[in-house]
Scaffold this motif. Structure first.
Motif, mmCIF file in Angstrom:
data_model
loop_
_atom_site.group_PDB
_atom_site.id
_atom_site.type_symbol
_atom_site.label_atom_id
_atom_site.label_comp_id
_atom_site.label_asym_id
_atom_site.label_seq_id
_atom_site.Cartn_x
_atom_site.Cartn_y
_atom_site.Cartn_z
ATOM 1 N N ALA A 1 -8.018 -1.252 -1.326
ATOM 2 C CA ALA A 1 -7.486 -0.149 -0.620
ATOM 3 C C ALA A 1 -6.596 0.822 -1.599
ATOM 4 O O ALA A 1 -6.576 1.985 -1.250
ATOM 5 C CB ALA A 1 -6.283 -1.004 0.334
ATOM 6 N N ASN A 2 -5.817 0.278 -2.423
ATOM 7 C CA ASN A 2 -4.929 1.048 -3.218
ATOM 8 C C ASN A 2 -6.141 2.261 -4.025
ATOM 9 O O ASN A 2 -5.554 3.585 -4.340
ATOM 10 C CB ASN A 2 -3.934 0.574 -4.272
ATOM 11 C CG ASN A 2 -2.735 -0.084 -3.225
ATOM 12 O OD1 ASN A 2 -1.820 0.704 -3.076
ATOM 13 N ND2 ASN A 2 -2.882 -1.243 -3.014
ATOM 14 N N ALA A 3 -6.981 1.582 -4.623
ATOM 15 C CA ALA A 3 -7.802 2.359 -5.319
ATOM 16 C C ALA A 3 -8.497 3.639 -4.590
ATOM 17 O O ALA A 3 -8.502 4.731 -4.997
ATOM 18 C CB ALA A 3 -8.955 1.554 -5.928
ATOM 19 N N ILE B 1 0.907 -1.084 -0.062
ATOM 20 C CA ILE B 1 -0.036 0.045 0.086
ATOM 21 C C ILE B 1 0.890 1.317 -0.056
ATOM 22 O O ILE B 1 2.037 1.214 0.511
ATOM 23 C CB ILE B 1 -0.917 0.019 1.279
ATOM 24 C CG1 ILE B 1 -2.154 1.166 1.180
ATOM 25 C CG2 ILE B 1 -0.066 -0.144 2.531
ATOM 26 C CD1 ILE B 1 -3.053 0.937 0.246
ATOM 27 N N THR B 2 0.367 2.134 -0.528
ATOM 28 C CA THR B 2 1.040 3.603 -0.556
ATOM 29 C C THR B 2 0.760 4.509 0.363
ATOM 30 O O THR B 2 -0.414 4.706 0.832
ATOM 31 C CB THR B 2 0.981 4.140 -2.059
ATOM 32 O OG1 THR B 2 1.546 3.240 -3.240
ATOM 33 C CG2 THR B 2 2.055 5.514 -2.228
ATOM 34 N N VAL C 1 1.025 0.254 -6.379
ATOM 35 C CA VAL C 1 1.606 -1.020 -7.404
ATOM 36 C C VAL C 1 0.793 -2.277 -6.924
ATOM 37 O O VAL C 1 0.081 -2.423 -5.728
ATOM 38 C CB VAL C 1 3.030 -1.385 -6.954
ATOM 39 C CG1 VAL C 1 3.870 -0.279 -7.331
ATOM 40 C CG2 VAL C 1 3.285 -1.744 -5.621
ATOM 41 N N PHE C 2 0.622 -3.135 -7.967
ATOM 42 C CA PHE C 2 -0.178 -4.318 -7.823
ATOM 43 C C PHE C 2 0.703 -5.505 -8.358
ATOM 44 O O PHE C 2 1.033 -5.398 -9.488
ATOM 45 C CB PHE C 2 -1.599 -4.290 -8.425
ATOM 46 C CG PHE C 2 -2.316 -2.973 -8.242
ATOM 47 C CD1 PHE C 2 -3.402 -3.266 -7.189
ATOM 48 C CD2 PHE C 2 -2.176 -1.770 -8.683
ATOM 49 C CE1 PHE C 2 -4.218 -1.996 -6.974
ATOM 50 C CE2 PHE C 2 -2.843 -0.747 -8.369
ATOM 51 C CZ PHE C 2 -4.009 -0.923 -7.454
ATOM 52 N N HIS C 3 0.972 -6.416 -7.588
ATOM 53 C CA HIS C 3 1.585 -7.534 -7.788
ATOM 54 C C HIS C 3 0.728 -8.778 -8.490
ATOM 55 O O HIS C 3 -0.448 -8.821 -8.146
ATOM 56 C CB HIS C 3 2.213 -8.280 -6.523
ATOM 57 C CG HIS C 3 3.156 -7.456 -5.754
ATOM 58 N ND1 HIS C 3 4.626 -7.425 -6.108
ATOM 59 C CD2 HIS C 3 3.204 -6.157 -4.927
ATOM 60 C CE1 HIS C 3 5.211 -6.631 -5.364
ATOM 61 N NE2 HIS C 3 4.289 -5.865 -4.678
ATOM 62 N N ILE C 4 1.332 -9.447 -9.358
ATOM 63 C CA ILE C 4 0.572 -10.489 -10.227
ATOM 64 C C ILE C 4 0.988 -11.929 -9.721
ATOM 65 O O ILE C 4 2.098 -12.032 -9.540
ATOM 66 C CB ILE C 4 0.731 -10.375 -11.705
ATOM 67 C CG1 ILE C 4 -0.036 -8.946 -11.972
ATOM 68 C CG2 ILE C 4 -0.104 -11.485 -12.426
ATOM 69 C CD1 ILE C 4 -0.184 -9.085 -13.634
#
Length: 340
Positions: free
Chosen positions: A156-158, A114-115, A141-144
């Motif tokens: 949360a990030n959105a 989370i930023t 950032v989003f991990h795949i």
């Protein structure tokens, strides 16, 4: 000038055919890594020297409409003694600022992040604006993997991106919204498309919830590419997958989409952007907001010596101009050998 007029004017200056945005907002650890690769120890003076050189390159404004600055750089003077925002303004380049405070592990979500940086952001934005910044950037950032990103991390990030964007617009600063789907991994382009679609859709749902004005923001997403350890994809495949996703989830009201390079080589990032723009007219201006993909050649040319100023600027201008050509779909691989 009203806040609405400020936002509109900044968007008009940033979103222009044949131009894109330079991301020169590397944190101290990141720029230290970049400098180490060319044999230079990072210091405040060396960072000022290098960034001043590329930002004062004659004619940079022909392909660069804006520069995202690190907080340190926003308050610095160029090698000629001009405040950096004034230096950029003389080339009709809009000064911007990175405002997030970096990422940390997301609690109760193993492998996700989370930023941070919302606390006190409204006061910081006022200060940055007083220094000359007209737009801002916030990266999540989003991990795949087979199971990531989770709904928890996406939402949360959105939400964080939307709150940041609303705060920016409230003081007359255009927000660049950056949901980066990381290239790390061995996932396929199909898995990348799936994740990008879900992430970007969630981001716009949050932006609407916070009443962010879509007409005065810029989206800075990843291209839809396979993981760096996954199967290869041609520029045409990247372009088709990227546009297919965006046409599903990015509202036409958004004026500009400025892609991050996200681990691509300079040549890959340019070729992929060109292929995207060769698919024909889209609802948005599709351009670039590259960091390393614009700067890697210029850092190698500079190598820590001001004596290499001309070569440094020429290397930067070459990549800027090639990406300007890619923004209009006019880039050709052979231009790598005859430009600059």
């Amino acid at each position: 000038m009203s806040i609405q007029s400020e936002l509109t004017a900044t968007i008009q200056d940033l979103v222009q055919p044949g131009k894109g945005i330079l991301a020169a907002d590397e944190s101290h650890p990141t720029i230290a890594k970049r400098f180490k690769a060319v044999g230079v120890e990072s210091s405040e003076e060396k960072r000022r020297e290098y960034r001043s050189l590329i930002m004062s390159a004659p004619g940079a404004g022909e392909s660069i409409s804006g520069v995202i600055l690190f907080e340190e750089t926003l308050g610095q003077e160029s090698l000629e003694g001009l405040p950096i925002p004034e230096l950029l303004g003389r080339q009709s380049i809009v000064p911007g600022i990175k405002v997030d405070k970096g990422k940390k592990p997301l609690p109760n979500a193993p492998g996700e992040e989370i930023t941070y940086g919302l606390d006190g952001l409204d006061e910081r934005l006022e200060g940055y604006k007083a220094q000359g910044a007209r737009f801002a950037k916030w990266r999540c950032v989003f991990h795949i993997s087979e199971t990531l990103p989770s709904t928890q991390a996406i939402e949360a990030n959105a939400e964080t991106l939307a709150r940041y964007a609303a705060l920016c617009q409230s003081v007359g600063i255009v927000p660049i919204v950056e949901p980066e789907v990381l290239i790390n991994g061995d996932h396929t382009i199909e898995r990348s498309a799936e994740v990008n679609e879900v992430v970007i859709d969630a981001v716009f749902e949050a932006l609407r919830r916070h009443r962010v004005q879509l007409e005065t923001m810029i989206l800075k997403p990843s291209m839809v590419t396979p993981g760096k350890d996954g199967p290869n994809a041609t520029p045409e495949q990247v372009a088709e997958a990227t546009i297919a996703v965006f046409r599903r989830v990015v509202p036409a009201a958004v004026p500009g989409i400025n892609f991050l390079s996200g681990g691509q080589t300079p040549e890959e990032a340019t070729a992929n952007l060109n292929a995207i723009n060769r698919l024909g007219e889209q609802p948005w201006v599709l351009s670039f907001s590259y960091g390393r993909a614009l700067q890697e050649p210029s850092q190698k040319a500079w190598a820590g010596s001001r004596d290499n100023a001309a070569e440094t600027q020429a290397a930067f201008l070459k990549r800027a101009n090639l990406n300007g050509a890619a923004q209009t779909g006019q880039y050709r691989p052979e231009m790598e050998n005859d430009a600059g």
